[in-house]
Structure formats: structure tokens, C-alpha cells
Design an enzyme around this catalytic site. Structure first.
Site, mmCIF file in Angstrom:
data_model
loop_
_atom_site.group_PDB
_atom_site.id
_atom_site.type_symbol
_atom_site.label_atom_id
_atom_site.label_comp_id
_atom_site.label_asym_id
_atom_site.label_seq_id
_atom_site.Cartn_x
_atom_site.Cartn_y
_atom_site.Cartn_z
ATOM 1 N N THR A 183 -0.004 -2.273 7.341
ATOM 2 C CA THR A 183 0.819 -3.232 8.073
ATOM 3 C C THR A 183 -0.068 -4.268 8.758
ATOM 4 O O THR A 183 0.359 -5.377 9.045
ATOM 5 C CB THR A 183 1.659 -2.500 9.142
ATOM 6 O OG1 THR A 183 2.161 -1.299 8.572
ATOM 7 C CG2 THR A 183 2.809 -3.358 9.621
ATOM 8 N N LEU B 82 0.819 -1.219 0.000
ATOM 9 C CA LEU B 82 0.000 0.000 0.000
ATOM 10 C C LEU B 82 0.848 1.262 0.000
ATOM 11 O O LEU B 82 0.709 2.120 -0.874
ATOM 12 C CB LEU B 82 -0.950 -0.014 1.209
ATOM 13 C CG LEU B 82 -1.776 1.244 1.459
ATOM 14 C CD1 LEU B 82 -2.685 1.547 0.270
ATOM 15 C CD2 LEU B 82 -2.621 1.098 2.727
ATOM 16 N N GLU C 176 0.798 2.519 6.761
ATOM 17 C CA GLU C 176 -0.538 1.939 6.651
ATOM 18 C C GLU C 176 -0.361 0.605 5.966
ATOM 19 O O GLU C 176 0.660 0.340 5.329
ATOM 20 C CB GLU C 176 -1.461 2.843 5.830
ATOM 21 C CG GLU C 176 -1.735 4.168 6.514
ATOM 22 C CD GLU C 176 -2.808 4.983 5.791
ATOM 23 O OE1 GLU C 176 -3.856 4.412 5.470
ATOM 24 O OE2 GLU C 176 -2.575 6.183 5.580
ATOM 25 N N GLU D 280 3.854 4.098 -0.194
ATOM 26 C CA GLU D 280 4.789 4.429 -1.266
ATOM 27 C C GLU D 280 5.899 5.308 -0.714
ATOM 28 O O GLU D 280 5.694 6.015 0.279
ATOM 29 C CB GLU D 280 4.027 5.150 -2.389
ATOM 30 C CG GLU D 280 2.910 4.276 -2.944
ATOM 31 C CD GLU D 280 2.026 4.968 -3.976
ATOM 32 O OE1 GLU D 280 2.119 6.210 -4.093
ATOM 33 O OE2 GLU D 280 1.275 4.260 -4.647
ATOM 34 N N PRO D 281 7.057 5.271 -1.354
ATOM 35 C CA PRO D 281 8.211 5.965 -0.773
ATOM 36 C C PRO D 281 8.243 7.476 -0.969
ATOM 37 O O PRO D 281 9.010 8.157 -0.304
ATOM 38 C CB PRO D 281 9.406 5.310 -1.491
ATOM 39 C CG PRO D 281 8.848 4.809 -2.767
ATOM 40 C CD PRO D 281 7.415 4.471 -2.533
ATOM 41 N N GLY E 88 14.513 7.770 32.070
ATOM 42 C CA GLY E 88 15.695 8.619 31.995
ATOM 43 C C GLY E 88 16.742 7.992 31.075
ATOM 44 O O GLY E 88 16.403 7.425 30.047
ATOM 45 N N GLY E 89 17.990 8.063 31.469
ATOM 46 C CA GLY E 89 19.079 7.514 30.659
ATOM 47 C C GLY E 89 18.857 6.057 30.302
ATOM 48 O O GLY E 89 19.153 5.630 29.186
#
Lengths: 368, 391
Positions: free
Chosen positions: A365, A128, A363, A130-131, A339-340
Site C-alpha cells: 500500500t 502485490l 502489503e 492476493e485474495p 467508551g461508547g
């Protein structure tokens, strides 16, 4: 009639999967993230629970139980509470099976569904997203053009689950129309001419899930593989289902964060007191609790509309924007409570943060 | 079964409530601008309209939405018209809820029909009611009350009040008891009606008690003992809030819904339609913002209904009552602020009601426990902490 009461069966599934998530999913999650791989044995183990198969009609070899987005939302929250990446991988067969079940012709169901009714997990996949920047599911750049009785597909898809092994892909593309009406889906076999499947992508989140980029260069698809045949697909249902499913998964992820930080904050001391005794931390956790609940009811509402075959577009939109927003905030605050230590890969919170932000922009997934 | 659809009957009831609420809305601006006046108990138009309770006839238990959830939707439906101006003013106050929760059967029979306000807050203590300074001293068969109370909702209109006073300051929370004082009791003075940011037409009173003598049997629950461990009695009183908190959230959310509906209409008039389904990239910032406010509204109302649903099922809903109050309290502010942001100058003009709604909802996050108090309750439950461990 407005009711928040799950059925006994839904409660049973919830409780069983919650235990399974705690016992079997949470532990291997980190290793899968580090190795960018999920053992097949794990996928087969989840498969035994029949999450995909039970809702496939008996005539195709399935359990014949009613198609239930509500049940699936409840199940998905629990699996994702264990780990959202493993949940995505384990339920990937549903991406194909449920989509074909909801939108396919009898012939398509007969051809493809039996493969998802076997003893072992088999990869399913939906292409679905797209890059290109500014991705909009209602304005896809992958185009489907008629060519005689057939269609040609041209465009690029990314984050396609199990591109390395899926037997076929359900590729979503746009026809000449706009918006939901412009949505088409095609069943494209992996050896289709003009289809190029990339190596596994290197992703920030959901690292255990193998994904690929698909390049479609005038891939010719027969009319028989146009999902839904002549009438095509119900574009609203496809997109709504994907978004509500993402929401359900994010509820599970968010609950995982909450339940992880609570004991930590009680144990960790600063200035001679557990940090949980400080309002700055306590209120952050209270807000997580408030939002996990809020998110869940939005998801349930949209899922119940899908279940009743009502138009869920508005509710799905609400559930999607709300859960994506808040899941990222919750994971973000989860790190802050630790925290850390929250930044260190010894704790799962940084992984959940990466996963939440990833799902917030993805979307397709999950399917309900 | 999990379901979020209203039945035909549910919808009929809500439609009727909304129709009536719109009539009340016509009077909203007048009473906002004339704060010293009290809206009438009954608008003249009310004669022709069916009463909410009558509408409930014909509902089918188990088939139509439960009374608990419907009462939340009704509360929101009413304030969607206006917060203070109602077609008919109900007879109950917060004090009536306390009487039902803690009064003896005799006390309930005696005062059940009287509108009772609840007076807890004092000039020096609000969120921490254990610091109540008002005293009650037993003198023969009478309690003698001395002290001040402020922010008493319905305080002018009520026939009586449940008031918190200490019988032993050294006992802290354990020494605090609830007393019922009827209006016209000598020494009980309604000092004034407060002037407020919003909900102006609503009657919020300040009280002074000067050697006010009430019968010994006006102690709510009649228990004069001071418990050793300070929890039981106090907690009993706090239980009052488990249905009123969702109610308060619903009341605020009715107003924020009005703001959203107004905003949507104004946008539509300007040619901007709200469409659902497009990604962030596929819609304007205004539409996206509106959708987010609307999602917040939906989410908040769902938490209210969830708390009411639990109560209806006979389940404990302490956490959920606080969750929906905290959620609703912050949501209504964000929503009305956001609607003003979207509409711009129109949103702050007194020609429209949006600016009033923005002022009216602000109280939601304060009364019946501030958002911070709710978060404290939620956090104590999350961490399984006592009051002493997290405060």
C-alpha cells in the site's frame, strides 16, 4: 554511528507536514471515508509539496534530490497522522515511481518516470497482495512464466490501489524460484490483453482509497516490461520497503489515536473525576505513548538501513510485525478510552481502528 | 544524521566486552547456587583483559557512537555474560550518582572515590518514598539517625551510603533529606544480606540505624531548610534517575539478549533456523514467536538508546527515561518467559542458564521505580497533571 538526530531538512519537512496534516488532512478524512472517494483537488494539493517528484533524478524531470527512505518515513508518519487513507492515496504515485526508480532499467526509467514529474497528481499502483487465504509475499500464487522472450502472468491480485484509473500496474509475481529470489515485477498497461480490472472493491478500512481486483489470465508481457530487465528486481528491497513504509504509516496512525484520546480523557468525567485521573485509563494512555516511540525507532532503524543500501530484511521484519501488532492494539484501546463514543462514527477512532487492522494485513500500500 | 549502525571501533569495543562477559558467565551458576558468597571484586582472569575505559581510547567524538549510548550498550554487554559476576567490579553505586547530582563540591571531593549505596526503601514504604519513617534529629553539631532500610543494592560492599530520612514528619516530602553515612559509624548496623529470586550473587543489604550520630555536614547539599512547596528539593533528588533508569533497562536487556541468543542456538542445533521476511502464514509458530520476541528486544533497546542520546545532546529526557524503563521492565520478562516457552523443559532446567536469566531479569521492572511508577510519570506528563491530580 548510532544517532537519533534528524537533519535540519528532515525536521523542516516533519514540522511542515505536521501542520499540513492538522490543517488539511484530518478534516476531510471522515468525509472521504463515508463517500469512499477522495477529491482530486486534495490529491493535487498534496502533490504540490513534491513528495514524490523531488527524489526523482533531474534527467527524468524530477527534483534530483537523493533517494531517502528516512526522509520518506518521517514524511509518511506525519501524513498518516493526518489520515492514513489520504496519505496512501496522495503517495500512490510513489508506488510506481519509487519502485521503478529502485529496480528499473535506464530504459524503463526514461519511459515511465517523467509521468510522475508533472504539475498534477497521477495515479501509481502496485499489485502485490492476493485474495487467497494465507497470503505470503514470499510465496505468491500469481505466476510469471517465460514464453519465448516474453512472459505470461496468471493469477489474481486484490487491494490494488487506483485500479480504476492507473495507466499501468506494477504486478509482482513469482518465477520458478522460492523466497525473495522468486520475486519478479512487471509493468502491465491497463489495456493489456487478458487483464480484467474489477469494479472498486468494498473494503472495511482505507475506504477512501479506490482499490480493485486484477484478474490476470495469461497476460503476455514483453521482456522490455520485466522490471529490472534481465537481472530482474531486488525482491528483498521491494518487500522491505513496503513493510517499513506500512510501519511508518502505522506510527502516524497510532500517534493520532494517542493525541486524540489525551484531551478527551482529560475532559470526560466519571465518578466526579476526569477519567484521565484514573490509573486504568492513564496507564492505557502511557502504554500508547511507550509503544508509539518504540514503533518509531524500529521503523527508523529499518529505513536507515534501506537508505544505506544495507540488507534491511531483519529490521524490516521486526518493524513490520511490531508496528502492525501495536497499532491495532493502540487503536483498539483508543476506542476503549472513549467508551461508547469510540464506537460512534462521530469520532475518528473507529475509523482508525478499521484502518489499522486493514493495514496490518496488507502489503504494497506504501513504498518508502 | 539518523543512523543505527555501529562503527568499526564501536563494534571492537562491544566485541571485547562480550568476550569478557563470557568469562564472567562461566562463574555465574556457582554464585547463583552459593548465595552467601560474594563474587570477587576482580576475577583472576581479568588481569589479561583490557579495561573498558581503556577501550574507549581512540574513539572519535562525532564519528563513533556517543559515550552515553555506548555506556548503555556496554551495560547490556556485561550483563549478557552475567548480572552479578563481572570481570571487575566498578567502584560506583547509585549513591555516587546522587552525590554527583546533589552534593556540594566539598562533599563530592570528600566522598567521590568511595562506593556509595543508596538507601531509600523501608519495610513499610517502597514506591512512595515520601512516607519515609527514618528520622534525623539535629543534636548540637550532629545528626542522630534512627530507623530501618531494606533492599539496599551494593549495601554490603559499599564504603558508605546515602540514606533518606525525615527531619520533620509533619512536613511530608519536604522534610526528607539525604544523609551520607560512612560504614563503621557506631549505630549503623548492616543487618543481613537478602535472599532473593534472582541476581542472587548481587549484594542486597538490610540496614538498621540505632542512635547513629553523623557530623552535621554529612547532610547532602547542606540545605537544612524545609521548603514550603514540596517539590524543588525532592525533584532534584529524583533527577538522579534520568540516566540510571535507562541504565537499569539496559542491564535487564543484556540478560534477555542472552536468553534470545541461547534460544536461537538451541533451535539451530535442532535444525530450526530463524529466517526473516516470510509472512505469518509462511513460517512456523516457533519461528514467528522468536521473531516477535526479538522485535520486542530491539524496540526496547532502541528506547534506551534514545533516552541516552537525548541526555548526550543536553536535552531533557525525563519522559524517555521512564519510557525505556517501563518498556524494558516488561519486555525482559516477556522475552525470557517466551524463550522458556519455546525451549520447553530445557528452559526450566538448572543445567542451563536460561532459568537463571528468567529469575534475574524479574527485578528490572521493580527497582528504580516499578513499571507502574514509570507509567504514572509518563501519564502525568501526557496529561500535564501534577502529582496530586494523578496518583
Amino acid at each position: 554511528m548510532i544517532s537519533f538526530g534528524p537533519t535540519e531538512e528532515q525536521e523542516l519537512v516533519r514540522d511542515t507536514l505536521r501542520e499540513f496534516a492538522n490543517e488539511e488532512i484530518r478534516k476531510p478524512a471522515r468525509e472521504c471515508d463515508e463517500a469512499s472517494e477522495i477529491p482530486t483537488a486534495f490529491l493535487d494539493k498534496v502533490w504540490e509539496m513534491g513528495l514524490t517528484t523531488t527524489q526523482i533524478p533531474a534527467e527524468y524531470g524530477g527534483g534530483g534530490e537523493a533517494r531517502s527512505p528516512i526522509m520518506n518515513a518521517i514524511a509518511l508518519e506525519e501524513l498518516a497522522y493526518g489520515d492514513v487513507t489520504l496519505a496512501a492515496a496522495a503517495l500512490a504515485p510513489s508506488l510506481s515511481a519509487m519502485t521503478i526508480l529502485d529496480h528499473g532499467t535506464d530504459e524503463q526509467k526514461k519511459t515511465y518516470l517523467p509521468a510522475y514529474c508533472g504539475d498534477k497528481w497521477v495515479a501509481g499502483s502496485l499489485a502485490l497482495v492476493e485474495p487467497s487465504p494465507a497470503f505470503d509475499a514470499l510465496n505468491l500464487r500469481t505466476l510469471a512464466e517465460p514464453k519465448g522472450d516474453n512472459f505470461t502472468l496468471t493469477g489474481t491480485k486484490t487491494f490494488v490501489p487506483f485500479g480504476d484509473r492507473a495507466d499501468h500496474f506494477i504486478v509482482v509475481a513469482r518465477n520458478a524460484q522460492d523466497g525473495f529470489a522468486g520475486l519478479e515485477a512487471f509493468i502491465v498497461p491497463r489495456d493489456a490483453k487478458g487483464l480484467r480490472i474489477s469494479e472498486n472493491e468494498k473494503n472495511m478500512g482505507l475506504r477512501g482509497l479506490a482499490t480493485s481486483r486484477l484478474e490476470l489470465e495469461k497476460v503476455e508481457v514483453s521482456a522490455a516490461n520485466r522490471l529490472g530487465g534481465e537481472k530482474g528486481i531486488d525482491g528483498r528491497r521491494l518487500i522491505n520497503s513496503s513493510r517499513v513504509a506500512t510501519g511508518a504509516a502505522l506510527v502516524g496512525l497510532s500517534r493520532a489515536v494517542l493525541e486524540y484520546v489525551v484531551p478527551y480523557a482529560k475532559e470526560r468525567e466519571a465518578f466526579d473525576q476526569a477519567i484521565a485521573q484514573k490509573q486504568a485509563i492513564a496507564f492505557m494512555c502511557a502504554d500508547m505513548k511507550i509503544e508509539v516511540e518504540s514503533m518509531r525507532w524500529l521503523v527508523w532503524k529499518a529505513a536507515s538501513q534501506l537508505e544505506q543500501s544495507l540488507d534491511a530484511t531483519r529490521s524490516a521484519h521486526h518493524a513490520h510485525i511490531y508496528t502492525t501488532d501495536h497499532a491495532v492494539t493502540i487503536a483498539d484501546n483508543g476506542i476503549q478510552v472513549l467508551g461508547g463514543h469510540g464506537f460512534i462514527r462521530e469520532h475518528p477512532v473507529e475509523m482508525w481502528y478499521r484502518n489499522a487492522q486493514s493495514l496490518a494485513v496488507l502489503e504494497g500500500t506504501f513504498a518508502l | 544524521m539518523i543512523d543505527f549502525e555501529l562503527t568499526k571501533k564501536d563494534q571492537e569495543i562491544l566485541d571485547e566486552i562480550r568476550r569478557q562477559a563470557l568469562v564472567a558467565r562461566e562463574h555465574a551458576r556457582y554464585y547463583d547456587e552459593n548465595e552467601h558468597e560474594f563474587p570477587p571484586d576482580k576475577l583472576p582472569e581479568a588481569d589479561d583483559f583490557p579495561h573498558a575505559h581503556g577501550l574507549f581510547a581512540g574513539r572519535e567524538e562525532g564519528k563513533d557512537t556517543s559515550v552515553g549510548i555506548m555506556s548503555m550498550l556496554l551495560a547490556a554487554g556485561e550483563t549478557w555474560g552475567d548480572y552479578s559476576v563481572r570481570m571487575r567490579r566498578g567502584s560506583g553505586g547509585l549513591g555516587n550518582a546522587a552525590l554527583r547530582a546533589a552534593g556540594t563540591p566539598e562533599q563530592q571531593a570528600k566522598w567521590g572515590d568511595m562506593t556509595l549505596a543508596m538507601a531509600i526503601t523501608e519495610p513499610g514504604c517502597g514506591s512512595d518514598p515520601s512516607k519515609v519513617q527514618m528520622t534525623a534529629v539535629l543534636d548540637g553539631d550532629e545528626w542522630v539517625l534512627n530507623g530501618e532500610k531494606i533492599f539496599v543494592t551494593t549495601g554490603c560492599r559499599a564504603g558508605g551510603v546515602i540514606v533518606w530520612a525525615t527531619i520533620d514528619k509533619s512536613a511530608g516530602r519536604a522534610g526528607i533529606k539525604s544523609f551520607l553515612v560512612e560504614k563503621e559509624t557506631p549505630g549503623f548496623i548492616v543487618a543481613h544480606k537478602e535472599k532473593k529470586l534472582g541476581i542472587r550473587a548481587d549484594d542486597t543489604a538490610a540496614y538498621v540505624f540505632q542512635d547513629c550520630r553523623i557530623p552535621r555536614e554529612n547532610l547532602l547539599g547542606l540545605n537544612e531548610e524545609i521548603p514550603k512547596a514540596s517539590s524543588g528539593g525532592f525533584r532534584g533528588v529524583m533527577k538522579t534517575f534520568n540516566m540510571t533508569r535507562p541504565g537499569v533497562a539496559a542491564i535487564g536487556l543484556g540478560i534477555s539478549q542472552a536468553a534470545l541468543d541461547f534460544t536461537r542456538d538451541q533451535l539451530a542445533e535442532a535444525g530450526i533456523e530463524i529466517e526473516y521476511g516470510a509472512s505469518l502464514q509462511g513460517q512456523s509458530a516457533v519461528v514467528d514467536k522468536f521473531c516477535r520476541l526479538e522485535a520486542l528486544q530491539e524496540a526496547s533497546m532502541l528506547t534506551v538508546m534514545r533516552a541516552a542520546w537525548l541526555a548526550g545532546e543536553g536535552k531533557i529526557n525525563n519522559d524517555e527515561a521512564s519510557i525505556c524503563k517501563a518498556k524494558g521492565g516488561s519486555a525482559v520478562r516477556e522475552i525470557t518467559q517466551g524463550c522458556i516457552d519455546i525451549l520447553g523443559p530445557m528452559g526450566v532446567s538448572r543445567e542451563h542458564l536460561l532459568e537463571k536469566w528468567f529469575r534475574d531479569v524479574r527485578i528490572t521492572d521493580i527497582y528504580e521505580g516499578t513499571g507502574q511508577i514509570q507509567r504514572m510519570i509518563i501519564a502525568r506528563s501526557l496529561f500535564d497533571y501534577t502529582r496530586a491530580e494523578l496518583n
